[in-house]
Design a protein around this motif. Sequence first.
Motif, PDB file in Angstrom:
ATOM      1  N   ARG A 299       0.832  -1.207   0.000  1.00 61.66           N
ATOM      2  CA  ARG A 299       0.000   0.000   0.000  1.00 61.66           C
ATOM      3  C   ARG A 299       0.861   1.249   0.000  1.00 61.66           C
ATOM      4  O   ARG A 299       0.579   2.212  -0.720  1.00 61.66           O
ATOM      5  N   SER A 300       1.927   1.271   0.792  1.00 62.90           N
ATOM      6  CA  SER A 300       2.799   2.445   0.873  1.00 62.90           C
ATOM      7  C   SER A 300       3.509   2.705  -0.451  1.00 62.90           C
ATOM      8  O   SER A 300       3.579   3.849  -0.923  1.00 62.90           O
ATOM      9  N   THR A 301       4.040   1.630  -1.066  1.00 62.58           N
ATOM     10  CA  THR A 301       4.761   1.822  -2.325  1.00 62.58           C
ATOM     11  C   THR A 301       3.806   2.221  -3.454  1.00 62.58           C
ATOM     12  O   THR A 301       4.152   3.034  -4.317  1.00 62.58           O
ATOM     13  N   ALA A 302       2.596   1.665  -3.443  1.00 64.68           N
ATOM     14  CA  ALA A 302       1.613   2.032  -4.467  1.00 64.68           C
ATOM     15  C   ALA A 302       1.201   3.489  -4.319  1.00 64.68           C
ATOM     16  O   ALA A 302       1.055   4.225  -5.308  1.00 64.68           O
ATOM     17  N   ARG A 303       1.024   3.933  -3.078  1.00 66.60           N
ATOM     18  CA  ARG A 303       0.632   5.323  -2.828  1.00 66.60           C
ATOM     19  C   ARG A 303       1.746   6.282  -3.235  1.00 66.60           C
ATOM     20  O   ARG A 303       1.485   7.367  -3.750  1.00 66.60           O
ATOM     21  N   ALA A 304       2.997   5.864  -3.045  1.00 59.48           N
ATOM     22  CA  ALA A 304       4.130   6.739  -3.358  1.00 59.48           C
ATOM     23  C   ALA A 304       4.227   7.058  -4.838  1.00 59.48           C
ATOM     24  O   ALA A 304       4.654   8.159  -5.215  1.00 59.48           O
TER      25      ALA A 304
END
Length: 317
Positions: A299-304
């Motif tokens: 989720r964090s990498t996708a949001r970034a």
Amino acid sequence: MVDHEAETAARTAVVDAPVTARLSPTDSVLARVRSGLPEFTGALRRVAEQVLADPGAAARATIVELAERSGTSPATVTRFCRALGFEGYADLRLGIAAETGRARSAGWTVDIGREIQPGDPLERVLGQIMAADTRAMHDTAALLDLAEVERAAHAVAGASRVNIFGASGSALVGEELQFSLHRIGVPAWAWTDVHNGLASAALMRAGDVALGISHSGQTRETIEMLAEAGSHGATTVALTSFPRSPLAELAEIVLVTATQATTFRPDALSARHPQLVVLDLLYIAVAQRTHDRAHAAFRSTARAVDGHKAGKEVRSA
């Protein structure tokens, strides 16, 4: 015709033993023959090559006919069967017949083994590639030891560092795994330069994982990097098409793939898709074992990177 292989029993014992070391009689027969081909010598190799050249004919032939076609003897054919884990020739014939029958039903045999000609239409070329790759995937699934995948996934999930070693086409496959693991928070690096790889391997310790990728299992640089990592206590994993290759002999965990070569795509090139399938399975297995961490990291990498998609603006913090 003199069967020289029959005259060297000691040599035969050495050849016979490795073929079934990592494979069971329930695996794909033809995949086992292809995997063991480099280990067969003399008359045993001629039998293996004859079976692979025309599996359908081998399934219909008597033991005498197969011996004549391969220039060997019935005794050698019997030893060949036992090297593959069968009690006798009848069991081998049944195994090949069942396998070729399934392949025909699924459409896997279309043009396999046929040379691609310069004037072939793309429709035929596509059909041959699809048939060969489908066959290779099927054989890989048959050869793959899921217990070994479990061991590798458990080691990677708990590793503080994962080093992936490979050269040429194997390096590209390794980078795919590194990318996937990185997205779910697993500290992984892919090394293609032997100097950098050896330096990184020298810093590994118990609890780390080193994965060496080589279709042949004989790439010197990959072997050296995996050996260096293992000497410092890292868990070593090999991905190869040859379970008795130097790389496989060096590794604690061995993941086996199968290939089906076509014109312009020899074994080393046709190994990519089966390798990717096995590494995808390994990646998913790691993600399953690190579910909460993997889900949060994904989720964090996708949001970034979300703001870099067309039509979207970067949101302020």
